[in-house]
Design a protein around this motif. Structure first.
Motif, PDB file in Angstrom:
ATOM      1  N   PHE A 202      33.000  38.275  67.240  1.00 40.82           N
ATOM      2  CA  PHE A 202      32.032  38.650  68.273  1.00 40.82           C
ATOM      3  C   PHE A 202      31.802  40.163  68.247  1.00 40.82           C
ATOM      4  CE2 PHE A 202      31.666  39.069  73.189  1.00 40.82           C
ATOM      5  CZ  PHE A 202      30.281  39.141  73.116  1.00 40.82           C
ATOM      6  N   LEU A 203      32.899  40.905  68.320  1.00 41.40           N
ATOM      7  CA  LEU A 203      32.777  42.369  68.360  1.00 41.40           C
ATOM      8  C   LEU A 203      32.232  42.926  67.037  1.00 41.40           C
ATOM      9  CD1 LEU A 203      33.115  44.765  70.155  1.00 41.40           C
ATOM     10  CD2 LEU A 203      35.533  44.873  69.591  1.00 41.40           C
ATOM     11  N   MET A 204      32.644  42.327  65.928  1.00 42.69           N
ATOM     12  CA  MET A 204      32.122  42.782  64.627  1.00 42.69           C
ATOM     13  C   MET A 204      30.611  42.632  64.565  1.00 42.69           C
ATOM     14  SD  MET A 204      35.008  41.262  62.105  1.00 42.69           S
ATOM     15  CE  MET A 204      34.136  41.379  60.558  1.00 42.69           C
ATOM     16  N   ASN A 205      30.126  41.511  65.094  1.00 51.09           N
ATOM     17  CA  ASN A 205      28.676  41.292  65.062  1.00 51.09           C
ATOM     18  C   ASN A 205      27.936  42.211  66.027  1.00 51.09           C
ATOM     19  OD1 ASN A 205      28.422  39.355  63.002  1.00 51.09           O
ATOM     20  ND2 ASN A 205      29.265  37.811  64.359  1.00 51.09           N
ATOM     21  N   ILE A 206      28.593  42.587  67.107  1.00 53.18           N
ATOM     22  CA  ILE A 206      27.967  43.568  68.006  1.00 53.18           C
ATOM     23  C   ILE A 206      27.816  44.887  67.255  1.00 53.18           C
ATOM     24  CG2 ILE A 206      28.319  45.004  70.065  1.00 53.18           C
ATOM     25  CD1 ILE A 206      29.472  42.635  71.464  1.00 53.18           C
TER      26      ILE A 206
ATOM     27  N   ASP B  25      24.120  42.194  64.967  1.00 55.53           N
ATOM     28  CA  ASP B  25      23.654  40.890  64.527  1.00 55.53           C
ATOM     29  C   ASP B  25      23.773  39.846  65.645  1.00 55.53           C
ATOM     30  OD1 ASP B  25      22.976  38.622  63.141  1.00 55.53           O
ATOM     31  OD2 ASP B  25      24.183  39.111  61.375  1.00 55.53           O
ATOM     32  N   VAL B  26      22.762  39.793  66.501  1.00 53.70           N
ATOM     33  CA  VAL B  26      22.807  38.885  67.657  1.00 53.70           C
ATOM     34  C   VAL B  26      22.680  37.426  67.212  1.00 53.70           C
ATOM     35  CG1 VAL B  26      21.724  38.303  69.866  1.00 53.70           C
ATOM     36  CG2 VAL B  26      21.804  40.674  69.104  1.00 53.70           C
ATOM     37  N   GLU B  27      21.903  37.208  66.169  1.00 47.77           N
ATOM     38  CA  GLU B  27      21.706  35.846  65.659  1.00 47.77           C
ATOM     39  C   GLU B  27      23.066  35.172  65.392  1.00 47.77           C
ATOM     40  OE1 GLU B  27      20.325  32.656  64.762  1.00 47.77           O
ATOM     41  OE2 GLU B  27      21.051  33.245  62.774  1.00 47.77           O
ATOM     42  N   ARG B  28      23.946  35.945  64.761  1.00 46.87           N
ATOM     43  CA  ARG B  28      25.253  35.383  64.435  1.00 46.87           C
ATOM     44  C   ARG B  28      26.109  35.150  65.667  1.00 46.87           C
ATOM     45  NH1 ARG B  28      27.596  36.549  58.627  1.00 46.87           N
ATOM     46  NH2 ARG B  28      25.591  36.373  57.625  1.00 46.87           N
TER      47      ARG B  28
ATOM     48  N   SER C 165      25.088  34.182  68.496  1.00 43.00           N
ATOM     49  CA  SER C 165      24.674  32.940  69.150  1.00 43.00           C
ATOM     50  C   SER C 165      25.277  31.720  68.451  1.00 43.00           C
ATOM     51  CB  SER C 165      23.148  32.844  69.170  1.00 43.00           C
ATOM     52  OG  SER C 165      22.677  32.688  67.854  1.00 43.00           O
ATOM     53  N   ARG C 166      25.819  31.921  67.246  1.00 42.50           N
ATOM     54  CA  ARG C 166      26.421  30.776  66.540  1.00 42.50           C
ATOM     55  C   ARG C 166      27.938  30.722  66.714  1.00 42.50           C
ATOM     56  NH1 ARG C 166      24.890  31.433  60.749  1.00 42.50           N
ATOM     57  NH2 ARG C 166      23.204  32.915  61.005  1.00 42.50           N
ATOM     58  N   LEU C 167      28.471  31.544  67.625  1.00 42.36           N
ATOM     59  CA  LEU C 167      29.934  31.602  67.771  1.00 42.36           C
ATOM     60  C   LEU C 167      30.481  30.686  68.864  1.00 42.36           C
ATOM     61  CD1 LEU C 167      30.718  35.414  67.308  1.00 42.36           C
ATOM     62  CD2 LEU C 167      31.233  33.541  65.758  1.00 42.36           C
ATOM     63  N   GLY C 168      29.716  29.684  69.235  1.00 41.70           N
ATOM     64  CA  GLY C 168      30.176  28.747  70.259  1.00 41.70           C
ATOM     65  C   GLY C 168      31.345  27.900  69.757  1.00 41.70           C
ATOM     66  N   PRO C 169      31.936  27.085  70.655  1.00 45.68           N
ATOM     67  CA  PRO C 169      33.105  26.282  70.272  1.00 45.68           C
ATOM     68  C   PRO C 169      32.781  25.128  69.336  1.00 45.68           C
ATOM     69  CG  PRO C 169      32.426  25.803  72.518  1.00 45.68           C
ATOM     70  CD  PRO C 169      31.599  26.961  72.074  1.00 45.68           C
ATOM     71  N   LYS C 170      31.512  24.731  69.284  1.00 42.06           N
ATOM     72  CA  LYS C 170      31.193  23.604  68.385  1.00 42.06           C
ATOM     73  C   LYS C 170      29.742  23.690  67.939  1.00 42.06           C
ATOM     74  CE  LYS C 170      29.767  20.447  72.061  1.00 42.06           C
ATOM     75  NZ  LYS C 170      29.955  19.157  72.701  1.00 42.06           N
ATOM     76  N   THR C 171      29.461  23.062  66.813  1.00 43.72           N
ATOM     77  CA  THR C 171      28.075  22.944  66.387  1.00 43.72           C
ATOM     78  C   THR C 171      27.633  21.558  66.826  1.00 43.72           C
ATOM     79  OG1 THR C 171      28.750  21.943  64.324  1.00 43.72           O
ATOM     80  CG2 THR C 171      28.473  24.332  64.328  1.00 43.72           C
ATOM     81  N   GLU C 172      26.365  21.393  67.049  1.00 42.41           N
ATOM     82  CA  GLU C 172      25.862  20.073  67.428  1.00 42.41           C
ATOM     83  C   GLU C 172      25.270  19.432  66.177  1.00 42.41           C
ATOM     84  OE1 GLU C 172      26.198  19.102  70.552  1.00 42.41           O
ATOM     85  OE2 GLU C 172      26.656  21.001  71.552  1.00 42.41           O
ATOM     86  N   GLY C 173      24.856  18.186  66.289  1.00 42.72           N
ATOM     87  CA  GLY C 173      24.230  17.522  65.144  1.00 42.72           C
ATOM     88  C   GLY C 173      22.867  18.130  64.866  1.00 42.72           C
ATOM     89  N   GLU C 174      22.865  19.314  64.218  1.00 41.47           N
ATOM     90  CA  GLU C 174      21.596  20.020  64.011  1.00 41.47           C
ATOM     91  C   GLU C 174      20.822  19.475  62.825  1.00 41.47           C
ATOM     92  OE1 GLU C 174      24.149  23.062  63.746  1.00 41.47           O
ATOM     93  OE2 GLU C 174      23.502  24.213  65.495  1.00 41.47           O
TER      94      GLU C 174
ATOM     95  N   VAL D 122      26.115  32.651  74.296  1.00 46.60           N
ATOM     96  CA  VAL D 122      25.832  31.432  73.534  1.00 46.60           C
ATOM     97  C   VAL D 122      24.956  30.490  74.361  1.00 46.60           C
ATOM     98  CG1 VAL D 122      26.883  29.354  72.521  1.00 46.60           C
ATOM     99  CG2 VAL D 122      27.908  31.586  72.098  1.00 46.60           C
ATOM    100  N   THR D 123      25.288  30.339  75.653  1.00 50.14           N
ATOM    101  CA  THR D 123      24.509  29.449  76.515  1.00 50.14           C
ATOM    102  C   THR D 123      23.082  29.967  76.668  1.00 50.14           C
ATOM    103  OG1 THR D 123      26.544  29.134  77.734  1.00 50.14           O
ATOM    104  CG2 THR D 123      24.561  28.248  78.747  1.00 50.14           C
ATOM    105  N   LEU D 124      22.946  31.288  76.863  1.00 49.88           N
ATOM    106  CA  LEU D 124      21.613  31.867  77.053  1.00 49.88           C
ATOM    107  C   LEU D 124      20.734  31.707  75.818  1.00 49.88           C
ATOM    108  CD1 LEU D 124      22.475  35.171  78.950  1.00 49.88           C
ATOM    109  CD2 LEU D 124      21.220  33.196  79.838  1.00 49.88           C
ATOM    110  N   SER D 125      21.386  31.660  74.651  1.00 46.20           N
ATOM    111  CA  SER D 125      20.577  31.607  73.424  1.00 46.20           C
ATOM    112  C   SER D 125      20.527  30.198  72.849  1.00 46.20           C
ATOM    113  CB  SER D 125      21.143  32.574  72.398  1.00 46.20           C
ATOM    114  OG  SER D 125      22.453  32.180  72.074  1.00 46.20           O
ATOM    115  N   LYS D 126      20.638  29.189  73.708  1.00 40.53           N
ATOM    116  CA  LYS D 126      20.685  27.785  73.257  1.00 40.53           C
ATOM    117  C   LYS D 126      19.446  27.343  72.479  1.00 40.53           C
ATOM    118  CE  LYS D 126      24.159  25.215  73.265  1.00 40.53           C
ATOM    119  NZ  LYS D 126      25.278  25.614  73.867  1.00 40.53           N
ATOM    120  N   LYS D 127      18.376  28.130  72.592  1.00 44.21           N
ATOM    121  CA  LYS D 127      17.156  27.691  71.917  1.00 44.21           C
ATOM    122  C   LYS D 127      17.167  28.011  70.411  1.00 44.21           C
ATOM    123  CE  LYS D 127      15.080  31.768  74.030  1.00 44.21           C
ATOM    124  NZ  LYS D 127      16.393  32.374  73.962  1.00 44.21           N
ATOM    125  N   THR D 128      18.366  28.020  69.797  1.00 44.66           N
ATOM    126  CA  THR D 128      18.446  28.312  68.366  1.00 44.66           C
ATOM    127  C   THR D 128      17.647  27.279  67.559  1.00 44.66           C
ATOM    128  OG1 THR D 128      20.565  27.197  68.562  1.00 44.66           O
ATOM    129  CG2 THR D 128      20.633  29.550  68.106  1.00 44.66           C
TER     130      THR D 128
END
Ligand code: SF4
Ligand code: ZN
Length: 312
Positions: free
Chosen positions: A177-181, A185-188, A190-199, A271-277
């Protein structure tokens, strides 16, 4: 000597962030209870799952495998298998691999190994040499990370897994998280949540089992259960940014206990705020999930001039 906050016996661990100490028995209970609550909170698993645990053979992934095996005894619909990626790093991978093989044999766990050599035609050592000779700008860890994630997904599909478990812990997550700050790199992030969904149809869902557990605690859990493999460092282990960040965050945690958890809360809000990935697309070359037209693994393979036809 500190006393266990539950039973008064001699404590082996004190969690400064909650002001409580635990003896061995109550540490295990407390640890496992918290992992179970992560599983519930983020709805990691359903009642029927084929769970592939991605295991390097290091302490965190061994702890993850051990914990899930224990838990699965109470969940009849779960089938646990181990997935190991052999990158081909001489003098390193062999050690943790042997440890893992022994554990799987003793505990009757199916172990599936997939190697860079078999899939990409070269070991990581060969890729690194080749990349250098071509003057490509990537670090070994870039190839390692991209190709490993790619193979974990391939391997998971091959063994028919419904979900992949990785052993990322709280420290790994807040460091990234801090490395990406710092990299902007905000895009990355937003991908640091606890799980990925069936994307994507071809993407096996992935969960980070120790998302809310500090590394000290996964290490202690592994140690207590004799799951601590001989320590050998990867010859490519980065000594740069992550190392400095790790020291910094640990110092802050020491000074203000609970820092890591507060960082995690901030991360989860982001992560929640950027759910529209955007949904994942399909790589034009290999047909695997990808965020762009061509997936990262195929981009790297093209640049290296590797054969891009995959083995069946
Ligand atoms: Fe791979 Fe880098 Fe980790 Fe070594 S340190 S195993 S090269 S990601
Ligand atoms: Zn106790």
């Amino acid at each position: 000597m500190a006393k266990c906050s539950v039973c008064g016996k001699e404590a082996i661990y004190c969690a400064k962030y909650e002001g409580r100490c635990y003896c061995k028995e109550h540490f295990i209970k407390w640890f496992e209870g918290r992992v179970r609550s992560t599983i519930r909170r983020f709805s990691f698993f359903g009642k029927r799952e084929k769970i592939a645990v991605a295991v390097s053979g290091g302490k965190d992934s061994m702890a993850a495998l051990h914990f899930l095996l224990k838990l699965s005894k109470k969940v009849p619909g779960w089938d646990i298998v181990a997935l190991h990626i052999d990158e081909g790093i001489k003098g390193y991978r062999e050690h943790t691999r042997r440890f893992l093989e022994r554990y799987c044999e003793e505990n009757n766990v199916e172990l599936h190994v997939f190697s860079f050599k078999e899939f990409f035609g070269q070991t990581l050592d060969e890729i690194v040499e080749f990349s250098k000779s071509k003057g490509l700008p990537y670090l070994p860890c870039t190839y390692c990370g991209v190709f490993r994630r790619y193979l974990i997904n391939m391997g998971a599909k091959k063994v028919g897994a419904t979900v992949v478990v990785t052993a990322h812990n709280l420290d790994d997550v807040v460091q990234t998280f801090l490395m990406n700050i710092l990299r902007g790199d905000v895009e990355r992030i937003s991908r640091l949540g606890p799980k990925t969904e069936g994307e994507h149809l071809k993407f096996v869902r992935r969960v980070k089992l120790f998302y809310e557990i500090p590394e000290k605690e996964t290490a202690l859990y592994a140690y207590i259960h004799n799951l601590y493999p001989p320590f050998v460092e990867c010859p490519y282990a980065p000594t740069g940014l992550r190392w400095d960040i790790r020291q910094f965050i640990n110092k802050m945690e020491e000074r203000t206990p609970g820092t890591k958890f507060r960082m995690l809360r901030a991360l989860l809000d982001i992560v929640t705020l950027s759910k529209k990935t955007p949904r994942l697309r399909t790589c034009k070359i290999c047909g695997e999930p990808s965020s762009g037209e061509i997936c990262r693994a195929c981009q790297l393979r093209l640049e290296l001039g590797l054969d891009i036809s995959l083995p069946p």
